[in-house]
Write an enzyme that holds these catalytic residues in place. Structure first.
Site, PDB file in Angstrom:
ATOM      1  N   SER A 132       0.568  -1.421   0.115  1.00 41.74           N
ATOM      2  CA  SER A 132      -0.080  -0.233   0.409  1.00 41.74           C
ATOM      3  C   SER A 132       0.471   0.849  -0.171  1.00 41.74           C
ATOM      4  CB  SER A 132      -1.050  -0.698   1.331  1.00 41.74           C
ATOM      5  OG  SER A 132      -1.409   0.978   1.336  1.00 41.74           O
ATOM      6  N   TYR A 156      -1.141  -0.660  11.004  1.00 41.74           N
ATOM      7  CA  TYR A 156      -1.682  -1.053   9.995  1.00 41.74           C
ATOM      8  C   TYR A 156      -0.690  -0.919   8.578  1.00 41.74           C
ATOM      9  CZ  TYR A 156      -3.275  -1.694   4.987  1.00 41.74           C
ATOM     10  OH  TYR A 156      -4.010  -1.622   3.367  1.00 41.74           O
ATOM     11  N   LYS A 160       1.870  -3.723   6.818  1.00 41.32           N
ATOM     12  CA  LYS A 160       1.933  -3.540   5.362  1.00 41.32           C
ATOM     13  C   LYS A 160       4.267  -3.467   5.403  1.00 41.32           C
ATOM     14  CE  LYS A 160      -1.474  -4.544   3.534  1.00 41.32           C
ATOM     15  NZ  LYS A 160      -1.759  -5.486   2.792  1.00 41.32           N
TER      16      LYS A 160
HETATM   17  P1  NAD Z   1     -11.757  -6.109   1.572  1.00 40.14           P
HETATM   18  O1  NAD Z   1     -11.248  -6.393   3.483  1.00 40.14           O
HETATM   19  O2  NAD Z   1     -12.321  -6.379   0.345  1.00 40.14           O
HETATM   20  O3  NAD Z   1     -10.434  -8.078   0.933  1.00 40.14           O
HETATM   21  C1  NAD Z   1      -9.589  -8.943   2.033  1.00 40.14           C
HETATM   22  C2  NAD Z   1     -10.234 -10.297   2.027  1.00 40.14           C
HETATM   23  O4  NAD Z   1      -9.114 -10.347   2.733  1.00 40.14           O
HETATM   24  C3  NAD Z   1     -11.520 -10.477   2.487  1.00 40.14           C
HETATM   25  O5  NAD Z   1     -12.261 -11.259   1.989  1.00 40.14           O
HETATM   26  C4  NAD Z   1     -11.353 -10.746   4.005  1.00 40.14           C
HETATM   27  O6  NAD Z   1     -12.850 -12.037   4.191  1.00 40.14           O
HETATM   28  C5  NAD Z   1      -9.757 -11.516   3.677  1.00 40.14           C
HETATM   29  N1  NAD Z   1      -9.087 -11.905   5.344  1.00 40.14           N
HETATM   30  C6  NAD Z   1      -8.703 -11.216   6.059  1.00 40.14           C
HETATM   31  N2  NAD Z   1      -8.026 -11.544   6.616  1.00 40.14           N
HETATM   32  C7  NAD Z   1      -7.698 -13.215   6.504  1.00 40.14           C
HETATM   33  C8  NAD Z   1      -7.204 -13.952   7.184  1.00 40.14           C
HETATM   34  N3  NAD Z   1      -6.306 -14.159   8.045  1.00 40.14           N
HETATM   35  N4  NAD Z   1      -7.615 -15.297   6.263  1.00 40.14           N
HETATM   36  C9  NAD Z   1      -8.064 -15.575   5.839  1.00 40.14           C
HETATM   37  N5  NAD Z   1      -8.793 -14.460   5.056  1.00 40.14           N
HETATM   38  C10 NAD Z   1      -8.700 -13.547   5.537  1.00 40.14           C
HETATM   39  O7  NAD Z   1     -10.019  -5.849   1.249  1.00 40.14           O
HETATM   40  P2  NAD Z   1      -9.288  -4.932  -0.044  1.00 40.14           P
HETATM   41  O8  NAD Z   1      -9.965  -3.615   0.029  1.00 40.14           O
HETATM   42  O9  NAD Z   1      -9.682  -5.501  -1.349  1.00 40.14           O
HETATM   43  O10 NAD Z   1      -7.425  -5.060   0.185  1.00 40.14           O
HETATM   44  C11 NAD Z   1      -7.280  -6.052  -0.500  1.00 40.14           C
HETATM   45  C12 NAD Z   1      -6.060  -5.819   0.304  1.00 40.14           C
HETATM   46  O11 NAD Z   1      -5.054  -4.610  -0.235  1.00 40.14           O
HETATM   47  C13 NAD Z   1      -5.547  -5.534   1.296  1.00 40.14           C
HETATM   48  O12 NAD Z   1      -4.091  -6.694   1.834  1.00 40.14           O
HETATM   49  C14 NAD Z   1      -5.030  -4.222   1.980  1.00 40.14           C
HETATM   50  O13 NAD Z   1      -4.031  -4.291   2.962  1.00 40.14           O
HETATM   51  C15 NAD Z   1      -4.497  -3.828   0.513  1.00 40.14           C
HETATM   52  N6  NAD Z   1      -4.522  -2.192   0.119  1.00 40.14           N
HETATM   53  C16 NAD Z   1      -6.280  -1.513  -0.112  1.00 40.14           C
HETATM   54  C17 NAD Z   1      -6.046  -0.859  -0.502  1.00 40.14           C
HETATM   55  C18 NAD Z   1      -8.096  -0.376  -0.843  1.00 40.14           C
HETATM   56  O14 NAD Z   1      -7.808   1.520  -0.528  1.00 40.14           O
HETATM   57  N7  NAD Z   1      -8.809  -1.339  -0.687  1.00 40.14           N
HETATM   58  C19 NAD Z   1      -5.341   0.147  -0.331  1.00 40.14           C
HETATM   59  C20 NAD Z   1      -3.870  -0.574  -0.459  1.00 40.14           C
HETATM   60  C21 NAD Z   1      -3.982  -1.529  -0.117  1.00 40.14           C
HETATM   61  C1  WQD Z   2      -8.916  10.311   0.673  1.00 41.26           C
HETATM   62  C2  WQD Z   2      -9.711  11.890   1.261  1.00 41.26           C
HETATM   63  C3  WQD Z   2      -9.735  12.655   2.722  1.00 41.26           C
HETATM   64  C4  WQD Z   2     -13.195   9.981   4.395  1.00 41.26           C
HETATM   65  C5  WQD Z   2      -6.475   5.208   3.175  1.00 41.26           C
HETATM   66  C6  WQD Z   2      -5.916   4.452   4.111  1.00 41.26           C
HETATM   67  C7  WQD Z   2      -4.495   3.552   2.869  1.00 41.26           C
HETATM   68  C8  WQD Z   2      -5.225   2.454   2.056  1.00 41.26           C
HETATM   69  C9  WQD Z   2      -6.490   4.053   1.760  1.00 41.26           C
HETATM   70  C10 WQD Z   2      -5.088   0.743   2.499  1.00 41.26           C
HETATM   71  C11 WQD Z   2      -8.579  12.480   2.362  1.00 41.26           C
HETATM   72  C12 WQD Z   2     -10.662  12.362   2.416  1.00 41.26           C
HETATM   73  C13 WQD Z   2     -12.355  10.459   3.227  1.00 41.26           C
HETATM   74  C14 WQD Z   2     -14.624  11.307   3.876  1.00 41.26           C
HETATM   75  C15 WQD Z   2     -13.125  12.768   3.325  1.00 41.26           C
HETATM   76  N1  WQD Z   2      -5.933   1.319   2.074  1.00 41.26           N
HETATM   77  N2  WQD Z   2     -11.652  11.933   3.078  1.00 41.26           N
HETATM   78  N3  WQD Z   2     -14.003  12.330   3.931  1.00 41.26           N
HETATM   79  O1  WQD Z   2      -6.537   8.270   3.925  1.00 41.26           O
HETATM   80  O2  WQD Z   2      -5.679   8.581   1.159  1.00 41.26           O
HETATM   81  O3  WQD Z   2      -6.626   6.187   2.262  1.00 41.26           O
HETATM   82  O4  WQD Z   2      -7.202   3.763   1.688  1.00 41.26           O
HETATM   83  O5  WQD Z   2      -3.592   0.509   2.273  1.00 41.26           O
HETATM   84  O6  WQD Z   2      -3.864   3.042   3.904  1.00 41.26           O
HETATM   85  O7  WQD Z   2      -5.023   5.304   4.121  1.00 41.26           O
HETATM   86  O8  WQD Z   2      -8.131   7.404   1.754  1.00 41.26           O
HETATM   87  O9  WQD Z   2     -10.380   6.889   1.167  1.00 41.26           O
HETATM   88  O10 WQD Z   2     -10.041   7.600   3.562  1.00 41.26           O
HETATM   89  O11 WQD Z   2      -9.224   9.289   1.679  1.00 41.26           O
HETATM   90  O12 WQD Z   2     -12.834  13.755   3.051  1.00 41.26           O
HETATM   91  O13 WQD Z   2     -15.644  11.186   4.734  1.00 41.26           O
HETATM   92  O14 WQD Z   2     -10.494  11.649   1.182  1.00 41.26           O
HETATM   93  O15 WQD Z   2      -9.719  13.150   3.927  1.00 41.26           O
HETATM   94  O16 WQD Z   2      -8.608  13.361   1.519  1.00 41.26           O
HETATM   95  P1  WQD Z   2      -6.548   7.573   2.579  1.00 41.26           P
HETATM   96  P2  WQD Z   2      -9.143   8.103   2.270  1.00 41.26           P
END
Ligand code: NAD
Ligand code: WQD
Length: 354
Positions: A132, A156, A160
């Protein structure tokens, strides 16, 4: 990147029932690969499996397993011959991680250690890992390149960073092991069918799903966290990336680790910064819905602007994002309007073009 030379493979997709994992299953199937999902459904619904079946035209194999259960993970590897693993399974809510750091370390890092051990024991030596942009914290400069200072600012983010380091150490210790760390920026949007998409539990933490729920009438207005950032309109700037573009990058990264002698750490973003207000206005154009909002105090820990330098992914994988912010909003709204209450309360038969 073309997959022409890549023979079909069997891929274990941990966390494949979740938002990004489910879209990646579609991208893998489109390239002829077989997927086996392993998920404990703590943050997803088994209903996604029927939706995936409709998109792919074939049932998807799925095992309910918690990666922390070492015996169950080992059993998974004993039953299948996987060519590679994609590892999405993690808890991902920043605020929750501050309240429950032990749970985050246990789930994310404990689960990853079990998975890596099972891979080693089964001689499965190719991994694509969901990292991430959170590993950069509040970056010193934008666009953020991969060599930027790493500075996770919450539990979190630290999980990562530690998982990236753990995987790096394993690659150094075991010269035949290959991994790709993919640093996602802000994934949004949904599959164009409207059959799969993001379905947050409770109040959405992230901007796009919150906007979607305001548009759907589930929430009265959006709170914009901060209108006094040093950005052109005062609101925070991020790099939103369509989940379908992101899913395609996983297939490219898989091909890279299968054919290459090198490991990989790349940013996945568009390289374009978009402010909160720009996203709100793009969503209004795409959906025809008015999004009432109020500017409130900054959210603690938020950076003013974070957007990617995605050029390394382009150089190494030939990948670049194709969808723009209007298309991201269009597909997010399509998913939301077909599934106003997400997976659990909708019938798997109602959504989509049929
Ligand atoms: P999500 O929560 O939709 O998907 C994660 C899945 O993993 C879920 O289905 C959950 O049930 C499963 N899971 C969690 N812990 C588990 C465990 N111990 N055993 C088996 N299954 C488990 O999340 P997502 O948005 O699809 O994110 C996927 C990956 O990408 C994550 O690792 C997250 O940290 C990373 N990521 C997400 C974002 C984002 O904004 N969505 C941004 C950057 C990185
Ligand atoms: C985006 C922008 C907020 C909600 C997060 C995690 C990051 C990654 C992605 C997993 C920012 C603003 C948000 C709201 C708002 N996840 N905002 N009102 O913070 O960039 O990243 O998700 O790895 O680790 O930190 O994403 O969608 O929360 O925010 O004004 O109700 O929207 O301040 O500027 P962020 P976000």
């Amino acid at each position: 990147m073309q997959m022409a030379e890549q023979a079909p493979m069997c891929i274990l997709v941990c966390g494949g029932a979740g938002y990004i994992g489910s879209h990646t299953c579609v991208a893998l199937a489109e390239q002829g690969h077989r997927v086996v999902i392993a998920d404990n459904f703590t943050n997803s619904s088994p209903r996604v499996l029927l939706r995936l079946q409709r998109i792919m035209g074939t049932p998807v194999e799925c095992v309910r397993v918690d990666l922390r259960n070492r015996t169950a993970v080992a059993r998974l590897f004993a039953r299948h011959r996987f060519h590679a693993v994609m590892h999405f399974a993690a808890m991902k809510a920043v605020g929750e991680s501050c309240a429950k750091p032990l749970e985050y370390f246990d789930n994310n890092i404990g689960g990853t250690i079990n998975l890596l051990q099972a891979m080693q024991e089964a001689s499965v030596e190719r991994l694509v890992f969901s990292s991430s942009a959170t590993v950069y914290g509040d970056p010193e400069r934008v666009p953020v390149a991969e060599h930027s200072r790493l500075d996770a600012m919450n539990p979190y983010g630290r999980t990562k960073l530690i998982m990236e380091q753990l995987i790096g150490d394993l690659c150094r210790a075991c010269s035949s092991f290959r991994a790709a760390n993919l640093r996602y920026f802000n994934p949004v949007g949904a599959h164009p069918s409207g059959l799969i998409g993001e379905d947050p539990t409770g109040v959405p933490n992230n901007l796009m799903p919150y906007i979607c729920q305001v548009a759907a009438g589930r929430r009265s207005k959006l709170s914009i966290f901060g209108g006094d950032y040093p950005t052109p309109d005062g609101t925070g700037i991020r790099d939103y990336i369509h989940v379908v573009d992101l899913a395609r990058a996983h297939v490219d990264a898989l091909e890279y680790v299968m054919r290459s002698d090198a490991n990989l750490t790349v940013n996945l973003g568009t390289g374009r910064g978009v402010s909160v207000l720009e996203l709100v206005h793009a969503f209004e154009r795409a959906s025809g819905c008015h999004i009432p909002y109020e500017i409130v105090a900054r959210r603690p820990g938020d950076a003013a602007q974070v957007y990617a330098d995605p050029s390394l992914a382009n150089r190494l994988l030939g990948w670049r994002a194709r969808f723009d912010i209007d298309e991201m909003c269009r597909d997010a709204w399509h998913w939301q309007s077909l599934n106003p209450d997400g997976y659990e309360r909708g019938s798997p038969e109602v959504a989509g073009p049929g």
